[in-house]
Design an enzyme around this catalytic site. Structure first.
Site, PDB file in Angstrom:
ATOM      1  N   SER A  87      -7.241   4.952  15.411  1.00 14.60           N
ATOM      2  CA  SER A  87      -6.999   4.143  16.964  1.00 14.60           C
ATOM      3  C   SER A  87      -7.259   5.575  17.796  1.00 14.60           C
ATOM      4  O   SER A  87      -6.780   6.037  17.854  1.00 14.60           O
ATOM      5  CB  SER A  87      -5.061   3.561  17.012  1.00 14.60           C
ATOM      6  OG  SER A  87      -4.719   3.441  17.754  1.00 14.60           O
ATOM      7  N   ASN A 137      -7.590   0.166   6.204  1.00 13.41           N
ATOM      8  CA  ASN A 137      -7.104  -0.597   6.932  1.00 13.41           C
ATOM      9  C   ASN A 137      -6.058  -1.490   7.051  1.00 13.41           C
ATOM     10  O   ASN A 137      -5.112  -0.944   7.964  1.00 13.41           O
ATOM     11  CB  ASN A 137      -8.050  -2.299   7.588  1.00 13.41           C
ATOM     12  CG  ASN A 137      -8.046  -3.171   8.630  1.00 13.41           C
ATOM     13  OD1 ASN A 137      -8.072  -2.199   9.497  1.00 13.41           O
ATOM     14  ND2 ASN A 137      -6.546  -4.413   7.990  1.00 13.41           N
ATOM     15  N   ILE A 166      -7.253  -4.610  20.502  1.00 15.18           N
ATOM     16  CA  ILE A 166      -8.483  -5.817  20.726  1.00 15.18           C
ATOM     17  C   ILE A 166      -7.058  -6.560  20.158  1.00 15.18           C
ATOM     18  O   ILE A 166      -6.019  -6.535  19.608  1.00 15.18           O
ATOM     19  CB  ILE A 166      -8.588  -5.525  18.593  1.00 15.18           C
ATOM     20  CG1 ILE A 166      -9.347  -3.787  19.053  1.00 15.18           C
ATOM     21  CG2 ILE A 166      -9.076  -6.519  18.092  1.00 15.18           C
ATOM     22  CD1 ILE A 166     -10.609  -3.979  19.513  1.00 15.18           C
ATOM     23  N   TYR A 173       3.512   6.356  14.958  1.00 20.95           N
ATOM     24  CA  TYR A 173       2.178   5.485  14.805  1.00 20.95           C
ATOM     25  C   TYR A 173       1.318   6.304  14.987  1.00 20.95           C
ATOM     26  O   TYR A 173       0.125   6.286  14.375  1.00 20.95           O
ATOM     27  CB  TYR A 173       2.319   4.375  15.639  1.00 20.95           C
ATOM     28  CG  TYR A 173       0.708   3.548  15.856  1.00 20.95           C
ATOM     29  CD1 TYR A 173       0.188   2.753  14.519  1.00 20.95           C
ATOM     30  CD2 TYR A 173       0.216   4.330  16.911  1.00 20.95           C
ATOM     31  CE1 TYR A 173      -1.010   1.988  14.517  1.00 20.95           C
ATOM     32  CE2 TYR A 173      -1.614   3.078  16.386  1.00 20.95           C
ATOM     33  CZ  TYR A 173      -1.438   2.181  15.893  1.00 20.95           C
ATOM     34  OH  TYR A 173      -2.544   1.584  15.517  1.00 20.95           O
ATOM     35  N   ALA A 174       1.359   7.032  16.107  1.00 27.01           N
ATOM     36  CA  ALA A 174      -0.077   7.619  17.225  1.00 27.01           C
ATOM     37  C   ALA A 174      -0.024   9.110  16.420  1.00 27.01           C
ATOM     38  O   ALA A 174      -1.968  10.162  15.672  1.00 27.01           O
ATOM     39  CB  ALA A 174      -0.115   8.727  18.254  1.00 27.01           C
ATOM     40  N   LYS A 228      -2.124   8.199  12.810  1.00 25.36           N
ATOM     41  CA  LYS A 228      -3.322   7.471  13.165  1.00 25.36           C
ATOM     42  C   LYS A 228      -4.459   9.220  13.063  1.00 25.36           C
ATOM     43  O   LYS A 228      -5.434   9.323  12.636  1.00 25.36           O
ATOM     44  CB  LYS A 228      -3.511   7.102  14.009  1.00 25.36           C
ATOM     45  CG  LYS A 228      -3.005   5.357  13.682  1.00 25.36           C
ATOM     46  CD  LYS A 228      -3.788   5.011  12.821  1.00 25.36           C
ATOM     47  CE  LYS A 228      -3.967   3.298  12.389  1.00 25.36           C
ATOM     48  NZ  LYS A 228      -4.301   2.225  11.841  1.00 25.36           N
ATOM     49  N   VAL A 241       1.103  -1.223  -0.189  1.00 28.38           N
ATOM     50  CA  VAL A 241      -0.298   0.037  -0.031  1.00 28.38           C
ATOM     51  C   VAL A 241       0.688   1.355   0.093  1.00 28.38           C
ATOM     52  O   VAL A 241       0.074   2.426  -0.748  1.00 28.38           O
ATOM     53  CB  VAL A 241      -1.048   0.351   1.211  1.00 28.38           C
ATOM     54  CG1 VAL A 241      -1.876  -1.011   1.091  1.00 28.38           C
ATOM     55  CG2 VAL A 241      -0.097   0.191   2.767  1.00 28.38           C
TER      56      VAL A 241
END
Length: 281
Positions: free
Chosen positions: A158, A96, A204, A171-172, A175, A70
């Site tokens: 997230s 996703n 999750i 990462y944050a 997101k 992707v």
């Protein structure tokens, strides 16, 4: 292919799901297909995609596979054209695909920073940029028809992108960026009857969140640490209002809600699928 989709809430819809080879993405592909959607399951690796497709077909659903990266600059155009060529159109896009690569800021390299932004924000941007032409054409073709359909985009974020999280700077940030993308496109694409929403997941149960010392995943030749120390992973559910971590099926259910006709008047929203707020949130 002579697959017959089961009848359900998404009968006749065609759905692209990225990151569908494992975990949450696989559960989303199965859920949408079980409700009648024809699914193009996309992931980096072909082997897990074959497992996803087999699982979808075992419940009577329709699934085709598309392997690719992707983060490739040409990926968005290719996957959208593949949807149009193989399935004849697009009613649902679920962005996703993603993974975690966590460290504190002083240890975060430029490579790590851009890797997280590329997979979590730039990749959805390119897919949706490529889809814009199709959505515009489809909306024009719908003019004058009775009960013109809505099309749905669900971007995956997230709670880290909503509230922040220690050691998850890159990462944050990725997101959080996809939330901005969601809210902006909701404003731009309302005229095409495209609902653009976002689901922000909490804890999750996947290979990325397991409680096993030394757990790693391999992504594009990089071996990355994932999960939590066992004692921390055991303690986290106690801070969740519902008292447990979510399952991939819980996560898929939240995405499904935003794909339903009943959500046709919901757009630009961030739905937290976290089991309830944790203390301090």
């Amino acid at each position: 292919m002579n697959q017959e989709s089961p009848r359900g809430k998404l009968e006749g819809k065609r759905a692209l799901v990225t990151g569908a080879g494992r975990g949450i993405g696989r559960a989303i592909a199965v859920k949408l297909a079980s409700e009648g959607a024809r699914v193009l399951a996309a992931d980096l690796d072909a082997e897990p995609l074959e497992e996803t497709a087999a699982l979808v077909r075992s419940v009577g659903g329709y699934c085709e596979e598309f392997a690719g990266d992707v983060t490739d600059p040409e990926y968005g155009e290719r996957v959208v054209e593949t949807m149009r060529a193989r399935l004849g159109g697009i009613e649902i896009i679920v962005n996703n695909a993603g993974y975690i690569w966590n460290t504190t800021i002083q240890k975060t390299s430029d490579e790590q920073w851009y890797a997280m932004l590329d997979v979590h924000a730039t990749a959805p941007f390119r897919i949706l940029r490529a889809a814009q032409r199709y959505f515009k054409e489809a909306a024009a073709a719908d003019l004058g028809t009775n009960e013109a359909p809505h099309r749905k985009v669900v971007n995956v974020s997230s709670v880290s992108g909503v509230y922040g999280a220690a050691t998850q700077l890159a990462y944050a940030s990725g997101k959080a960026a996809v939330i901005g993308l969601t809210k902006t496109l909701a404003r731009e694409w309302g005229r095409y009857r495209v609902n653009v929403n976002c689901v922000a997941f909490g804890l999750i149960e996947t290979r990325l969140t397991e409680g096993r010392a030394g757990a790693t995943i391999e992504v594009q030749g990089r071996e990355l640490k994932v999960g939590f120390p066992p004692e921390l992973r055991e303690a986290i559910p106690r801070s969740i209002a519902l008292g447990r971590a979510g399952t991939p099926e819980d996560a898929a259910g939240a995405v499904f809600l935003l794909c339903l006709p009943e959500s046709d008047f919901v757009t630009g929203q961030v739905l937290e699928c976290s089991g309830g707020p944790t203390p301090g949130m």
